[in-house]
Scaffold this motif. Structure first.
Motif, PDB file in Angstrom:
ATOM      1  N   ILE A  33       0.855  -1.182   0.000  1.00  0.00           N
ATOM      2  CA  ILE A  33       0.000   0.000   0.000  1.00  0.00           C
ATOM      3  C   ILE A  33       0.895   1.237   0.000  1.00  0.00           C
ATOM      4  N   VAL A  34       0.707   2.098  -0.992  1.00  0.00           N
ATOM      5  CA  VAL A  34       1.405   3.380  -1.048  1.00  0.00           C
ATOM      6  C   VAL A  34       0.390   4.476  -0.763  1.00  0.00           C
ATOM      7  N   LEU A  66      -4.313   5.225   8.295  1.00  0.00           N
ATOM      8  CA  LEU A  66      -5.212   4.980   7.163  1.00  0.00           C
ATOM      9  C   LEU A  66      -4.873   3.659   6.487  1.00  0.00           C
ATOM     10  N   ALA A  67      -3.589   3.433   6.225  1.00  0.00           N
ATOM     11  CA  ALA A  67      -3.173   2.192   5.570  1.00  0.00           C
ATOM     12  C   ALA A  67      -3.458   0.977   6.457  1.00  0.00           C
ATOM     13  N   ALA A  68      -3.267   1.128   7.764  1.00  0.00           N
ATOM     14  CA  ALA A  68      -3.524   0.010   8.682  1.00  0.00           C
ATOM     15  C   ALA A  68      -4.991  -0.401   8.645  1.00  0.00           C
ATOM     16  N   ARG A  69      -5.873   0.578   8.574  1.00  0.00           N
ATOM     17  CA  ARG A  69      -7.301   0.248   8.509  1.00  0.00           C
ATOM     18  C   ARG A  69      -7.657  -0.438   7.202  1.00  0.00           C
ATOM     19  N   GLU A  70      -6.943  -0.120   6.127  1.00  0.00           N
ATOM     20  CA  GLU A  70      -7.233  -0.689   4.810  1.00  0.00           C
ATOM     21  C   GLU A  70      -6.519  -2.017   4.562  1.00  0.00           C
ATOM     22  N   LEU A  75       0.318  -8.468   9.706  1.00  0.00           N
ATOM     23  CA  LEU A  75       1.541  -7.751  10.079  1.00  0.00           C
ATOM     24  C   LEU A  75       1.783  -6.638   9.069  1.00  0.00           C
ATOM     25  N   LEU A  76       2.197  -5.472   9.565  1.00  0.00           N
ATOM     26  CA  LEU A  76       2.418  -4.302   8.725  1.00  0.00           C
ATOM     27  C   LEU A  76       3.907  -3.994   8.666  1.00  0.00           C
TER      28      LEU A  76
END
Length: 310
Positions: A33-34, A66-70, A75-76
């Motif tokens: 995700i960018v 925002l990216a974490a919710r999407e 694991l991120l």
């Protein structure tokens, strides 16, 4: 193996982003995700196989939330648009998370690469390893009080459970604040130096004076948010004194003054967020941070004295 989502915020035109995405194409990640916080023409022609989020403005640290919710991954893998994992890095971090179900965040060893000179540096007082590592056991995995936001892995469940990065900071110090809240909630935070990242350190980049201003403001807010009143009253002046010396060395005393001013003028951003830790949790959250600052000051003083003698 749990799913891994790589998260890469970008803002300015950064040619390094192409290299980061090339490296991620070879890494064992399930999703990329960018977050395009500002127009980056380097993304043109690179969107195949990645998800691009365009919030329409620069969200700062909030873009990672925002990216974490999407994200689809458990694991991120948190990166910057000028940092990427070396071979074996993702596997080492995933193994650490599989071994410890209460591991909330883990930082890796960052190898700074000067894009002009090619000089590489991963240990020493100018590196993350100085703050996180154990000099007696340089390759040991150890408890940590923060992690580099652009070279780490975070358990998505833990991040969302504690409310994500504190968005009032915008940039800088958000990692320390998040680590402290994770520790208070019963999650662990560790340093895993076997997980190595590259940071492509360009001479021209983010506004250093502005980042210093934010760091000073946010450090005051960090102590307000998490420390008992008497302890905060001692720590804030001590850390402001340290930052004053650093600002003078960088010829950025104006940034120091503005950061102190902003901490007061913008206090509404943190009003109502204060949740003081117990003394026991403060000791775990801080670890040896104060001693590291003293060692850094001693190192700076020693270098200054040597320059004066030559």
């Amino acid at each position: 193996m749990p799913g891994v989502t790589a998260v890469v915020p970008t803002f300015d035109p950064r040619p390094e982003l192409r290299l980061v995405l090339d490296e991620l194409a070879r890494a064992p990640v399930d999703e990329v995700i960018v977050i395009e916080n500002g127009p980056n023409p380097e993304l043109e022609g690179l969107e195949e196989g990645i998800r691009v989020l365009r919030p329409g403005r620069n969200l700062g640290i909030a873009s990672r939330n925002l990216a974490a919710r999407e994200a689809q991954g458990e694991l991120l893998l948190m990166l910057d648009d000028d940092s990427y994992p070396l071979p074996g890095c993702v596997e080492a971090l995933v193994e650490a998370f599989e071994r410890d179900p209460r591991l909330g965040a883990a930082g890796g060893l960052v190898r700074d690469v000067d894009l002009e000179t090619g000089v590489e540096n991963e240990r020493g007082t100018n590196t993350f390893d100085f703050w996180l590592g154990d000099p007696a056991r340089p390759d040991a995995e150890v408890p940590a009080f923060f992690f580099p936001a652009g070279a780490c892995m975070i358990r998505r469940e833990a991040l969302l459970a504690v409310g994500g990065f504190f968005e009032g900071f915008f940039h800088t110090h958000a990692e320390i604040d998040l680590a402290t809240r994770m520790i208070a909630a019963g999650w662990d935070v560790r340093y895993v130096p076997s997980a190595r990242f590259v940071h492509l350190k360009a001479k021209v980049g983010r506004d250093k004076a502005e980042m210093l201003r934010l760091r000073i403001r946010n450090q005051v807010w960090y102590f307000y948010r998490h420390f008992p009143a008497l302890l905060a009253a001692r720590r804030v002046p001590a850390y402001l004194a340290f930052d004053l010396i650093e600002s003078g060395k960088s010829r950025a005393l104006g940034s120091w003054a503005l950061g102190v001013r902003d901490a007061w003028r913008e206090r509404e951003r943190v009003r109502g967020t204060r949740k003081p830790l117990t003394r026991r949790l403060v000791r775990r959250a801080e670890l040896n941070r104060g001693r590291r600052h003293l060692r850094l000051l001693a190192d700076r003083a020693s270098r200054y004295a040597r320059r004066r003698r030559t």
